[in-house]
Design an enzyme around this catalytic site. Structure first.
Site, PDB file in Angstrom:
ATOM      1  N   GLY A 119       2.622   2.234   5.196  1.00 40.85           N
ATOM      2  CA  GLY A 119       4.048   1.573   5.742  1.00 40.85           C
ATOM      3  C   GLY A 119       4.101   2.107   7.254  1.00 40.85           C
TER       4      GLY A 119
ATOM      5  CB  CYS B 248       3.752  -0.071  -6.499  1.00 42.57           C
ATOM      6  SG  CYS B 248       3.673  -1.933  -7.019  1.00 42.57           S
TER       7      CYS B 248
ATOM      8  CD  GLU C 258       5.076  -3.020  -3.608  1.00 38.73           C
ATOM      9  OE1 GLU C 258       5.808  -1.382  -4.037  1.00 38.73           O
ATOM     10  OE2 GLU C 258       3.773  -3.266  -4.144  1.00 38.73           O
TER      11      GLU C 258
ATOM     12  N   GLY D 207       0.808  -1.143  -0.067  1.00 41.40           N
ATOM     13  CA  GLY D 207       0.234   0.083   0.125  1.00 41.40           C
ATOM     14  C   GLY D 207       1.063   0.840   0.000  1.00 41.40           C
ATOM     15  CB  SER D 208       0.086   4.561   0.900  1.00 41.64           C
ATOM     16  OG  SER D 208      -0.743   4.529   1.911  1.00 41.64           O
TER      17      SER D 208
END
Length: 500
Positions: free
Chosen positions: A241, A292, A258, A236-237
């Site tokens: 994270g 991403c 990730e 995700g963003s």
């Protein structure tokens, strides 16, 4: 419930019954036209402890099953995914807005990781280590770590789950999956497919190998903070994270993160310009800039910048934007209206910071959907808006004179997933590969993705992690060093005596 004529047929073909689709409190919208296509039930927080207990019980049984046998379950899962490729790919298009070829491509990634993991189930190798003591042998062994929580994002609603789950299963770990609350239907469909594989597998697969948690941040937090889930893999963003990483570390758990990419391409004077243009357009506008690994920053040598920008403007002007199910469409919708608003805000900031914007306007392609023309933005330098990744089809173009200047720009952002250079100069290519600080560094190919054989990830801002191929399997296991004394004596440290 929906004006999309194919929606009901797709959901039915994926094995999702009417009761599942109408019994809940979480509305699911298609980005194609913004209509509601389902209401699914969120997982009550009170149910999650019992799910964790089932995962723990499954772990105790599954870890005893030989790894090649565990690989057989993943092989069957791959077969079921092959049979369901068209229907699951269509559901990805319906729920995530990807064009048809990208929806099918995502399912193909699932099939490929199953193939990889089946072979891996016979290759969970450890090392034999030379001991300094006579009559002793040392060896490294690998053991499953335990139940894994897999938290995935809307932009790859099924592939990232499969990357984690295929490896976790052959390693001996059950999985609790929390998909994005924007894309729960694809997760429910994957659960149906997994059950088909289980039905063919046999009785040695325990209950609770795969469980699904539907919901938002509260459900995710319940998994992230759980002390009996040793591994959390989250995609995700970077904002997400920063929450997940410290919380897992606080309880001494392990995380695979990730996160953001903000990926760059350097185009050197010797580059094959035609090849570079094709790679730039595909990388920057594919999935409407919602990968991403999307190309966000283009760093071009000043001698070729005018020509390259002119070619890109011409290519952007021909891009078909519209319904992702329609033949010929290359750019589908953003995930929702809020994403389009964030894109507009970023473009306004770029103008304020000296940028010249080409494109980026809303498009009335399908009523109710968030459609835009991809934006090409010439920037005077790497300003704040360039360093802050926007999940939309915005490509910032900057110019450089010397390669070291370009490399500094490439590395000068907090994100660090993927990078690339286009050059026919061997020295430039090798210099780039040595200096790029990203988990993926490519030469004469764009930043979008990696084949299943290579590990994916390595986002630098949080320490990140690696998932999918290569030796990423080690993230789902724990290592032990074993020493065996096969002699008839126990060597003691020099000068130490015991009366026994």
């Amino acid at each position: 419930m929906t004006s999309l004529p194919a929606a009901t047929d797709i959901l039915t073909a994926c094995g999702l019954d009417a009761a599942t689709l109408r019994a809940g409190d979480l509305p699911v919208y298609s980005p194609i036209d913004g209509t509601e296509i389902a209401r699914v039930k969120t997982t009550p927080l009170a149910d999650i402890p019992a799910m964790r207990a089932r995962a723990q019980a499954a772990f105790q049984a599954w870890r005893q099953v030989p790894a090649p046998r565990r690989g057989e379950l993943v092989r069957l899962l791959g077969e079921e995914l092959r049979a369901a490729k068209d229907t699951l790919g269509a559901l990805v298009t319906l729920e995530a807005g990807k064009i048809t070829s990208e929806g099918l491509g995502e399912v193909q990634e699932m099939i490929d990781i199953c193939d990889f993991a089946v072979g891996l189930s016979r290759q969970l190798y450890g090392l034999t280590i030379a001991s300094e003591r006579p009559g002793h042998v040392m060896r490294e062994t690998w053991h499953p770590v335990g139940p894994c929580a897999v938290i995935t994002a809307f932009n790859f609603p099924v592939a990232v789950w499969s990357w984690n789950t295929a490896l976790a299963l052959v390693c001996g770990d059950p999985v609790i999956w929390k998909p994005s609350d924007k894309t729960p239907l694809t997760a429910l469909a994957c659960q149906v497919i997994f059950r088909r594989a289980l039905a063919r597998f046999g009785d040695d697969a325990p209950e609770g190998l795969l469980q699904l948690v539907i919901g938002g941040a509260e459900q995710g937090e319940a998994l992230v903070s759980a002390p009996d889930i040793p591994l959390v893999s989250a995609t995700g963003s970077t904002r997400m994270g920063r929450i997940v990483g410290p919380e897992v570390a606080r309880r001494f758990g392990r995380s695979i993160l990730e996160l953001g990419g903000n990926n760059a391409m350097i185009v050197a004077p010797s580059a094959d310009i035609e090849m570079a243009v094709r790679a730039i357009v595909f990388s920057a506008v594919g999935t409407c800039g919602q990968r991403c690994t999307s190309l966000r920053r283009l760093i071009v040598h000043e001698d070729i910048a005018d020509d390259l920008v002119a070619r890109l403007k011409a290519a952007y002007a021909t891009l078909p934007v519209g319904d992702p199910r329609a033949p010929g469409t290359l750019v589908g919708p953003l995930i929702d209206i809020a994403a389009r608003a964030r894109m507009a805000a970023a473009l306004e900031k770029a103008r304020e910071q000296g940028g010249t914007v080409h494109g980026g306007a809303p498009v009335d392609a399908v009523a109710g959907g968030a459609y835009v023309t991809p934006a090409l933005v010439e920037m005077p330098g790497q300003t704040d808006v360039v360093r802050d990744e926007t999940f939309a089809p915005i490509l910032y173009v900057m110019r450089y004179r010397e390669l070291d200047e370009a490399l500094a720009l490439q590395n000068g952002v907090p994100q660090g997933l993927s990078s690339c250079i286009f050059t026919l100069n061997l020295r430039e290519a090798e210099r780039f590969l040595q200096v790029s600080d990203c988990g993926i560094a490519n030469v004469n190919i764009g930043p979008s993705g990696a084949e299943i054989g290579g590990a994916f990830g390595g986002e630098k801002e949080t320490g990140g992690g690696r998932e999918s191929g290569s030796d990423a399997w080690k993230g789902y296991m724990r290592r032990a060093t074993n020493t065996v004394n096969y002699s008839d004596a126990l060597p003691l440290a020099q000068g130490v005596k015991f009366d026994i």
